[in-house]
Write an enzyme that holds these catalytic residues in place. Structure first.
Site, PDB file in Angstrom:
ATOM      1  N   HIS A  38       0.858  -1.186   0.000  1.00  0.00           N
ATOM      2  CA  HIS A  38       0.000   0.000   0.000  1.00  0.00           C
ATOM      3  C   HIS A  38       0.898   1.240   0.000  1.00  0.00           C
ATOM      4  O   HIS A  38       2.031   1.189   0.512  1.00  0.00           O
ATOM      5  CB  HIS A  38      -0.900   0.007   1.245  1.00  0.00           C
ATOM      6  N   CYS A  83      -6.276   1.731   5.819  1.00  0.00           N
ATOM      7  CA  CYS A  83      -6.843   0.445   6.246  1.00  0.00           C
ATOM      8  C   CYS A  83      -6.237   0.070   7.607  1.00  0.00           C
ATOM      9  O   CYS A  83      -5.368   0.774   8.133  1.00  0.00           O
ATOM     10  CB  CYS A  83      -6.551  -0.631   5.209  1.00  0.00           C
ATOM     11  N   CYS A 108      -2.378  -0.322   7.550  1.00  0.00           N
ATOM     12  CA  CYS A 108      -1.650   0.947   7.425  1.00  0.00           C
ATOM     13  C   CYS A 108      -1.822   1.828   8.661  1.00  0.00           C
ATOM     14  O   CYS A 108      -0.877   2.505   9.079  1.00  0.00           O
ATOM     15  CB  CYS A 108      -2.085   1.675   6.165  1.00  0.00           C
ATOM     16  N   GLU A 158       0.976   3.858   1.782  1.00  0.00           N
ATOM     17  CA  GLU A 158       1.454   4.274   3.109  1.00  0.00           C
ATOM     18  C   GLU A 158       2.630   3.413   3.580  1.00  0.00           C
ATOM     19  O   GLU A 158       3.615   3.933   4.115  1.00  0.00           O
ATOM     20  CB  GLU A 158       0.327   4.169   4.146  1.00  0.00           C
TER      21      GLU A 158
END
Lengths: 155, 155
Positions: free
Chosen positions: A58, A88, A91, A60
């Site tokens: 992801h 999410c 993260c 992040e």
């Protein structure tokens, strides 16, 4: 150093550019940016899950890993992260583990988000370091980008 | 293919060896292993947070990233993960995102765990894929290892 609203918008626009680039790679369009305490950009990135065959890639997580490597520090004290979608659960927890000071996010994610939605990790007693967090920056642009991606997928 | 109790103990012992190696690197002693549906080992690793200056470099995340790369697949369907400590919120979510079928863990983590403790992520409505999970395997060895590491740190 304080980050003004104009600066926040500026950094969110950079995150949005990363989200657009992610869409171009056929990734869910999410982009992130980490800045240091002097408002210098440390790293920017977008989702690379498909590209890297990595479910953890992801935006992040990629930014946190790169910023930590660049600063040679497993703790990103006084850093701020800007990301186009509410993080999410993975993260949200990673941002806490990295000791990031402040999180700014764009669109709210009612299904997968973990800040204002889902497990609301920073409000949980299990969360050791609770960053400040602010949602809804450049929300419309981020939402339109995500919707157009998923609508195209459904055709 | 079913994984018998004897096999589970065997895989947890391999994870424990990774935890011992992590301790040797002055990392919190946690080790993990991922196997495929035929009970073949795909990857093993231990915490490398200090070594890599990476707050996300938990044993589970490193194993997921490596297994996905090896299988060239962002989804680890039918795979099982064994880890010596109850996964934290980041790792619990990553295991779900990777679509891992089953999680076996050793010691329970009343403070940082997210399976039976904390946000109990797999019981949350925000969790899209809920792996089967079983805790307490080789719990004593894992706990002793962690306690000895933290006691040494306090001296």
């Amino acid at each position: 150093m304080k980050t003004s609203i104009a600066q926040t918008t500026h950094f969110m626009e950079i995150a949005l550019k990363e989200a657009i680039k992610a869409k171009g790679r056929d990734e869910v369009p999410v982009g992130s940016i980490i800045i240091d305490k002097k408002n210098n950009i440390i790293t920017t990135n977008g989702n690379r899950i498909n590209e890297l065959s990595d479910p953890t890639a992801h935006a992040e997580i990629l930014c946190i890993r790169e910023a930590s490597r660049k600063l040679n520090n497993k703790r990103l004290f006084d850093c701020k992260i800007f990301t186009t979608l509410e993080p999410c659960t993975m993260c949200a927890s990673a941002i806490s583990l990295a000791r990031i000071r402040t999180l700014y996010f764009g669109a709210f994610d009612f299904k997968g988000g973990a800040i204002e939605n889902g497990v609301q990790f920073y409000n949980s007693s299990a969360c050791n370091h609770k960053p400040e967090f602010y949602g809804g920056f450049n929300e419309k642009e981020s939402s339109i980008l995500l919707k157009s991606y998923f609508e195209k997928k459904r055709v």
